[in-house]
Design a protein around this motif. Sequence first.
Motif, PDB file in Angstrom:
ATOM      1  N   GLY A 182       9.611  10.004 -11.988  1.00  0.00           N
ATOM      2  CA  GLY A 182      10.879  10.207 -11.309  1.00  0.00           C
ATOM      3  C   GLY A 182      11.134   9.127 -10.275  1.00  0.00           C
ATOM      4  O   GLY A 182      10.237   8.357  -9.908  1.00  0.00           O
ATOM      5  N   GLU A 183      12.372   9.079  -9.816  1.00  0.00           N
ATOM      6  CA  GLU A 183      12.762   8.053  -8.857  1.00  0.00           C
ATOM      7  C   GLU A 183      12.038   8.210  -7.526  1.00  0.00           C
ATOM      8  O   GLU A 183      11.671   7.230  -6.885  1.00  0.00           O
ATOM      9  CB  GLU A 183      14.271   8.087  -8.636  1.00  0.00           C
ATOM     10  N   ALA A 184      11.807   9.444  -7.105  1.00  0.00           N
ATOM     11  CA  ALA A 184      11.131   9.682  -5.829  1.00  0.00           C
ATOM     12  C   ALA A 184       9.698   9.143  -5.861  1.00  0.00           C
ATOM     13  O   ALA A 184       9.224   8.572  -4.877  1.00  0.00           O
ATOM     14  CB  ALA A 184      11.132  11.170  -5.498  1.00  0.00           C
ATOM     15  N   ALA A 185       9.025   9.305  -6.990  1.00  0.00           N
ATOM     16  CA  ALA A 185       7.657   8.790  -7.110  1.00  0.00           C
ATOM     17  C   ALA A 185       7.646   7.272  -7.057  1.00  0.00           C
ATOM     18  O   ALA A 185       6.781   6.668  -6.408  1.00  0.00           O
ATOM     19  CB  ALA A 185       7.025   9.279  -8.416  1.00  0.00           C
ATOM     20  N   LEU A 186       8.609   6.641  -7.720  1.00  0.00           N
ATOM     21  CA  LEU A 186       8.701   5.187  -7.691  1.00  0.00           C
ATOM     22  C   LEU A 186       8.976   4.687  -6.283  1.00  0.00           C
ATOM     23  O   LEU A 186       8.327   3.753  -5.803  1.00  0.00           O
ATOM     24  CB  LEU A 186       9.812   4.705  -8.638  1.00  0.00           C
ATOM     25  N   TYR A 187       9.912   5.336  -5.603  1.00  0.00           N
ATOM     26  CA  TYR A 187      10.271   4.933  -4.246  1.00  0.00           C
ATOM     27  C   TYR A 187       9.080   5.064  -3.299  1.00  0.00           C
ATOM     28  O   TYR A 187       8.794   4.167  -2.514  1.00  0.00           O
ATOM     29  CB  TYR A 187      11.445   5.769  -3.747  1.00  0.00           C
ATOM     30  N   SER A 188       8.363   6.177  -3.390  1.00  0.00           N
ATOM     31  CA  SER A 188       7.239   6.377  -2.481  1.00  0.00           C
ATOM     32  C   SER A 188       6.091   5.425  -2.797  1.00  0.00           C
ATOM     33  O   SER A 188       5.400   4.960  -1.890  1.00  0.00           O
ATOM     34  CB  SER A 188       6.764   7.832  -2.495  1.00  0.00           C
ATOM     35  N   TRP A 189       5.878   5.096  -4.069  1.00  0.00           N
ATOM     36  CA  TRP A 189       4.838   4.142  -4.434  1.00  0.00           C
ATOM     37  C   TRP A 189       5.179   2.759  -3.889  1.00  0.00           C
ATOM     38  O   TRP A 189       4.335   2.087  -3.307  1.00  0.00           O
ATOM     39  CB  TRP A 189       4.684   4.109  -5.949  1.00  0.00           C
ATOM     40  N   LEU A 190       6.439   2.352  -4.053  1.00  0.00           N
ATOM     41  CA  LEU A 190       6.875   1.053  -3.541  1.00  0.00           C
ATOM     42  C   LEU A 190       6.797   1.008  -2.017  1.00  0.00           C
ATOM     43  O   LEU A 190       6.363   0.017  -1.433  1.00  0.00           O
ATOM     44  CB  LEU A 190       8.296   0.761  -4.024  1.00  0.00           C
ATOM     45  N   LYS A 191       7.169   2.096  -1.368  1.00  0.00           N
ATOM     46  CA  LYS A 191       7.099   2.160   0.095  1.00  0.00           C
ATOM     47  C   LYS A 191       5.649   2.064   0.573  1.00  0.00           C
ATOM     48  O   LYS A 191       5.357   1.384   1.557  1.00  0.00           O
ATOM     49  CB  LYS A 191       7.737   3.453   0.585  1.00  0.00           C
ATOM     50  N   THR A 192       4.746   2.714  -0.132  1.00  0.00           N
ATOM     51  CA  THR A 192       3.327   2.645   0.213  1.00  0.00           C
ATOM     52  C   THR A 192       2.810   1.213   0.097  1.00  0.00           C
ATOM     53  O   THR A 192       2.052   0.748   0.962  1.00  0.00           O
ATOM     54  CB  THR A 192       2.508   3.575  -0.701  1.00  0.00           C
ATOM     55  N   ILE A 193       3.227   0.507  -0.939  1.00  0.00           N
ATOM     56  CA  ILE A 193       2.828  -0.894  -1.103  1.00  0.00           C
ATOM     57  C   ILE A 193       3.308  -1.713   0.087  1.00  0.00           C
ATOM     58  O   ILE A 193       2.567  -2.518   0.648  1.00  0.00           O
ATOM     59  CB  ILE A 193       3.371  -1.465  -2.431  1.00  0.00           C
ATOM     60  N   MET A 194       4.565  -1.516   0.487  1.00  0.00           N
ATOM     61  CA  MET A 194       5.135  -2.297   1.593  1.00  0.00           C
ATOM     62  C   MET A 194       4.418  -2.000   2.914  1.00  0.00           C
ATOM     63  O   MET A 194       4.113  -2.918   3.683  1.00  0.00           O
ATOM     64  CB  MET A 194       6.629  -2.023   1.749  1.00  0.00           C
ATOM     65  N   VAL A 195       4.153  -0.736   3.164  1.00  0.00           N
ATOM     66  CA  VAL A 195       3.466  -0.358   4.404  1.00  0.00           C
ATOM     67  C   VAL A 195       2.073  -0.977   4.444  1.00  0.00           C
ATOM     68  O   VAL A 195       1.653  -1.532   5.468  1.00  0.00           O
ATOM     69  CB  VAL A 195       3.398   1.180   4.544  1.00  0.00           C
ATOM     70  N   ARG A 196       1.360  -0.914   3.334  1.00  0.00           N
ATOM     71  CA  ARG A 196       0.012  -1.493   3.290  1.00  0.00           C
ATOM     72  C   ARG A 196       0.031  -3.000   3.453  1.00  0.00           C
ATOM     73  O   ARG A 196      -0.861  -3.566   4.094  1.00  0.00           O
ATOM     74  CB  ARG A 196      -0.682  -1.092   2.000  1.00  0.00           C
ATOM     75  N   GLU A 197       1.037  -3.663   2.883  1.00  0.00           N
ATOM     76  CA  GLU A 197       1.168  -5.112   3.069  1.00  0.00           C
ATOM     77  C   GLU A 197       1.369  -5.447   4.543  1.00  0.00           C
ATOM     78  O   GLU A 197       0.763  -6.382   5.069  1.00  0.00           O
ATOM     79  CB  GLU A 197       2.337  -5.666   2.247  1.00  0.00           C
ATOM     80  N   CYS A 198       2.213  -4.684   5.212  1.00  0.00           N
ATOM     81  CA  CYS A 198       2.470  -4.923   6.639  1.00  0.00           C
ATOM     82  C   CYS A 198       1.228  -4.667   7.471  1.00  0.00           C
ATOM     83  O   CYS A 198       0.895  -5.448   8.372  1.00  0.00           O
ATOM     84  CB  CYS A 198       3.619  -4.036   7.129  1.00  0.00           C
ATOM     85  N   LEU A 199       0.513  -3.592   7.179  1.00  0.00           N
ATOM     86  CA  LEU A 199      -0.697  -3.279   7.935  1.00  0.00           C
ATOM     87  C   LEU A 199      -1.796  -4.310   7.704  1.00  0.00           C
ATOM     88  O   LEU A 199      -2.505  -4.685   8.640  1.00  0.00           O
ATOM     89  CB  LEU A 199      -1.198  -1.879   7.590  1.00  0.00           C
ATOM     90  N   MET A 200      -1.922  -4.795   6.473  1.00  0.00           N
ATOM     91  CA  MET A 200      -2.918  -5.849   6.212  1.00  0.00           C
ATOM     92  C   MET A 200      -2.565  -7.118   6.983  1.00  0.00           C
ATOM     93  O   MET A 200      -3.448  -7.780   7.527  1.00  0.00           O
ATOM     94  CB  MET A 200      -2.997  -6.153   4.720  1.00  0.00           C
ATOM     95  N   PHE A 201      -1.281  -7.442   7.057  1.00  0.00           N
ATOM     96  CA  PHE A 201      -0.845  -8.608   7.814  1.00  0.00           C
ATOM     97  C   PHE A 201      -1.179  -8.446   9.294  1.00  0.00           C
ATOM     98  O   PHE A 201      -1.687  -9.363   9.934  1.00  0.00           O
ATOM     99  CB  PHE A 201       0.658  -8.808   7.621  1.00  0.00           C
ATOM    100  N   LEU A 202      -0.926  -7.267   9.837  1.00  0.00           N
ATOM    101  CA  LEU A 202      -1.225  -7.014  11.254  1.00  0.00           C
ATOM    102  C   LEU A 202      -2.727  -7.074  11.518  1.00  0.00           C
ATOM    103  O   LEU A 202      -3.160  -7.587  12.549  1.00  0.00           O
ATOM    104  CB  LEU A 202      -0.655  -5.664  11.680  1.00  0.00           C
ATOM    105  N   ARG A 203      -3.524  -6.559  10.596  1.00  0.00           N
ATOM    106  CA  ARG A 203      -4.980  -6.618  10.765  1.00  0.00           C
ATOM    107  C   ARG A 203      -5.485  -8.047  10.752  1.00  0.00           C
ATOM    108  O   ARG A 203      -6.374  -8.406  11.520  1.00  0.00           O
ATOM    109  CB  ARG A 203      -5.669  -5.819   9.659  1.00  0.00           C
ATOM    110  N   LYS A 204      -4.911  -8.866   9.868  1.00  0.00           N
ATOM    111  CA  LYS A 204      -5.336 -10.265   9.795  1.00  0.00           C
ATOM    112  C   LYS A 204      -4.992 -11.024  11.062  1.00  0.00           C
ATOM    113  O   LYS A 204      -5.714 -11.921  11.468  1.00  0.00           O
ATOM    114  CB  LYS A 204      -4.688 -10.948   8.594  1.00  0.00           C
ATOM    115  N   LYS A 205      -3.899 -10.656  11.704  1.00  0.00           N
ATOM    116  CA  LYS A 205      -3.496 -11.332  12.934  1.00  0.00           C
ATOM    117  C   LYS A 205      -4.161 -10.714  14.163  1.00  0.00           C
ATOM    118  O   LYS A 205      -3.969 -11.188  15.271  1.00  0.00           O
ATOM    119  CB  LYS A 205      -1.977 -11.265  13.096  1.00  0.00           C
ATOM    120  N   ASN A 206      -4.930  -9.642  13.981  1.00  0.00           N
ATOM    121  CA  ASN A 206      -5.592  -8.935  15.082  1.00  0.00           C
ATOM    122  C   ASN A 206      -4.610  -8.515  16.162  1.00  0.00           C
ATOM    123  O   ASN A 206      -4.858  -8.685  17.352  1.00  0.00           O
ATOM    124  CB  ASN A 206      -6.708  -9.791  15.685  1.00  0.00           C
ATOM    125  N   ILE A 207      -3.495  -7.965  15.751  1.00  0.00           N
ATOM    126  CA  ILE A 207      -2.492  -7.506  16.703  1.00  0.00           C
ATOM    127  C   ILE A 207      -2.899  -6.165  17.315  1.00  0.00           C
ATOM    128  O   ILE A 207      -2.536  -5.849  18.436  1.00  0.00           O
ATOM    129  CB  ILE A 207      -1.119  -7.428  16.025  1.00  0.00           C
TER     130      ILE A 207
END
Length: 98
Positions: free
Chosen positions: A65-90
């Motif tokens: 369903g669309e909700a599952a796709l949206y939440s999966w994509l959102k999870t990917i984006m959040v994890r990408e942002c958090l990995m970026f913040l971890r790499k910068k030691n913010i």
Amino acid sequence: MELAPLIKDAAKGNAAAQKCLFDRFADPMMAVCCRYLKSREDAEERLLDGFVKFFRHLPEFTWQGEAALYSWLKTIMVRECLMFLRKKNIFSIIAEVE
């Protein structure tokens, strides 16, 4: 256009289907990235990295369903942002003083 056939075409590598998915989800996912990152440029980079990861792993996605796709994509984006913040030691660790 219906999402299920669009997902199947994008998973097969159809560039037009991938562009349609990007156009459909880019604005809400950019808003997610902007919530985590101060710089708009950093948010745009994480958005593009997230979509690359999304399209690379799309063949593994099972349509629920669309909700599952949206939440999966959102999870990917959040994890990408958090990995970026971890790499910068913010993140700063604050010791609790008694």
